[in-house]
Motif scaffolding. Structure first.
Motif, mmCIF file in Angstrom:
data_model
loop_
_atom_site.group_PDB
_atom_site.id
_atom_site.type_symbol
_atom_site.label_atom_id
_atom_site.label_comp_id
_atom_site.label_asym_id
_atom_site.label_seq_id
_atom_site.Cartn_x
_atom_site.Cartn_y
_atom_site.Cartn_z
ATOM 1 N N VAL A 1 0.923 -1.127 -0.045
ATOM 2 C CA VAL A 1 -0.129 0.004 0.051
ATOM 3 C C VAL A 1 1.013 1.331 -0.005
ATOM 4 O O VAL A 1 0.670 2.286 -0.757
ATOM 5 N N TRP A 2 2.020 1.057 0.923
ATOM 6 C CA TRP A 2 2.683 2.590 1.126
ATOM 7 C C TRP A 2 3.708 2.643 -0.184
ATOM 8 O O TRP A 2 3.899 3.711 -0.745
ATOM 9 N N PHE A 3 4.303 1.438 -0.657
ATOM 10 C CA PHE A 3 5.375 1.748 -1.647
ATOM 11 C C PHE A 3 5.058 1.221 -2.855
ATOM 12 O O PHE A 3 5.845 1.074 -3.965
ATOM 13 N N GLY A 4 3.703 0.673 -3.234
ATOM 14 C CA GLY A 4 3.626 0.033 -4.370
ATOM 15 C C GLY A 4 3.763 -1.444 -4.670
ATOM 16 O O GLY A 4 4.558 -2.193 -3.754
ATOM 17 N N ILE A 5 3.495 -1.884 -5.878
ATOM 18 C CA ILE A 5 4.037 -3.267 -6.061
ATOM 19 C C ILE A 5 5.156 -3.350 -6.952
ATOM 20 O O ILE A 5 5.447 -4.684 -7.172
ATOM 21 N N GLY A 6 5.927 -2.542 -6.919
ATOM 22 C CA GLY A 6 7.180 -2.388 -7.643
ATOM 23 C C GLY A 6 8.384 -2.973 -6.763
ATOM 24 O O GLY A 6 8.172 -3.635 -5.626
ATOM 25 N N GLU A 7 9.449 -2.579 -7.136
ATOM 26 C CA GLU A 7 10.801 -3.240 -6.545
ATOM 27 C C GLU A 7 10.634 -2.558 -5.102
ATOM 28 O O GLU A 7 11.362 -3.474 -4.219
ATOM 29 N N THR A 8 10.615 -1.411 -4.860
ATOM 30 C CA THR A 8 10.610 -0.793 -3.384
ATOM 31 C C THR A 8 10.249 -1.539 -2.255
ATOM 32 O O THR A 8 10.739 -1.778 -1.158
ATOM 33 N N SER A 9 8.762 -2.089 -2.474
ATOM 34 C CA SER A 9 8.229 -2.713 -1.297
ATOM 35 C C SER A 9 9.092 -3.949 -0.960
ATOM 36 O O SER A 9 9.203 -4.227 0.298
ATOM 37 N N LYS A 10 9.539 -4.738 -1.862
ATOM 38 C CA LYS A 10 10.383 -6.013 -1.420
ATOM 39 C C LYS A 10 11.697 -5.473 -0.915
ATOM 40 O O LYS A 10 11.893 -5.881 -0.002
ATOM 41 N N ILE A 11 12.338 -4.625 -1.460
ATOM 42 C CA ILE A 11 13.539 -3.932 -0.826
ATOM 43 C C ILE A 11 13.346 -3.699 0.570
ATOM 44 O O ILE A 11 14.031 -3.987 1.391
ATOM 45 N N VAL A 12 12.326 -2.904 0.804
ATOM 46 C CA VAL A 12 11.850 -2.486 2.097
ATOM 47 C C VAL A 12 11.606 -3.605 3.201
ATOM 48 O O VAL A 12 12.098 -3.330 4.392
ATOM 49 N N LEU A 13 11.166 -4.523 2.695
ATOM 50 C CA LEU A 13 10.899 -5.614 3.654
ATOM 51 C C LEU A 13 12.064 -6.560 3.984
ATOM 52 O O LEU A 13 12.284 -6.827 5.189
ATOM 53 N N ILE A 14 12.992 -6.588 2.898
ATOM 54 C CA ILE A 14 14.243 -7.124 3.265
ATOM 55 C C ILE A 14 15.165 -6.394 4.054
ATOM 56 O O ILE A 14 15.895 -6.807 4.883
#
Length: 277
Positions: free
Chosen positions: A139-152
């Motif tokens: 929701v905050w960072f979209g479905i792009g690469e940013t959301s996955k990187i933030v979780l890592i």
């Protein structure tokens, strides 16, 4: 007297024989290790094959089926695209976690005010699994690469921080006092004593964080990703391809092994003087 001293000095032939003995011993140890690895692999494949035969291909894919599925995925390009996508996300998120977690851990270990301010947040968030934030990250960072990187990054930074704090707090006060007595200022003490003494803890935290990054990438890619090992495993579920699932699991294990091995080799080569083994 001279003769007695000469008798205690090994001759050139004796030194050469000693060197050959050491090389032979090292070669024998390497062969034994390789033999044990091969034996372990054979036993593991045997147990795996038996379980696949016992429970059937709809429950456990056999080694031959997994090899065939891996070849299929490789020829279609899905396997290589998934490996590259997951590797990039893990490396970027993990690197950010190490780069930010290490200095924060050093500051928290040496400055009581910083530790008192940040410790409640560290202790609160590090117990919340990253999968709990998957929906919010999308929701905050979209479905792009940013959301996955933030979780890592989220799963890495707290591990590195806590490990660094432990290493920093464990520094002997005698070292710090000796540096102060020699005229070193706070910045010099931080640079010449605290930082070098904290390196083993940072490396340990980095290795643990790498493992957790692989745990997080699957859940992150399952929710919102077109490519990646987690996405491939989820697609295998949708298509009822248990063999694809096994391929994804095995690839994750191999990637994790290789990443950790590279990290160990690099740290052992360049950080040995700091006590890293």
């Amino acid at each position: 007297m001279t003769a007695a001293v000469q008798n205690t000095v090994p001759t050139r032939s004796e030194r050469a024989q000693s060197a050959r003995t050491r090389r032979s011993s090292a070669g024998g140890a390497a062969l034994r290790t390789a033999a044990l690895w091969v034996a372990s692999a054979v036993i593991g494949l045997g147990v795996w094959s038996f379980l696949a035969w016992w429970y059937g291909p709809t429950t456990i894919a056999s080694p031959a089926q997994v090899v065939t599925a891996a070849r299929e995925l490789a020829e279609s390009g899905v396997l290589w695209t998934s490996i590259w996508a997951s590797a990039q996300r893990i490396l970027v998120g993990w690197s950010l976690g190490v780069v930010i977690g290490a200095p924060v851990g050093i500051l928290m270990g040496r400055v009581n005010l910083v530790r008192q301010l940040l410790d409640p947040y560290i202790e609160f968030f590090r117990f919340i699994p990253p999968i709990a934030f998957v929906t919010l990250a999308v929701v905050w960072f979209g479905i792009g690469e940013t959301s996955k990187i933030v979780l890592i990054f989220y799963t890495s930074v707290f591990i590195v921080t806590v490990s660094t704090i432990a290493a920093t707090v464990a520094i002997s006060e005698n070292k710090l006092q000796a540096a102060a007595n020699l005229g070193a200022g706070k910045l010099q003490i931080m640079k010449t004593v605290v930082l070098p003494s904290s390196v083993p803890g940072i490396v340990t935290g980095a290795r643990l964080a790498m493992g957790n990054s692989f745990l997080t990438i699957v859940s992150a890619e399952i929710v919102a990703a077109d490519h990646g090992i987690g996405s491939m495993i989820w697609q295998a579920r949708n298509y009822g391809r248990i063999d694809w699932t096994f391929v994804g699991i095995i690839v994750l294990g191999i990637m994790g092994f290789l990443f950790d091995r590279v990290l160990r080799v690099l740290s052992g080569r360049y950080l040995t003087r700091y006590g890293v083994k």
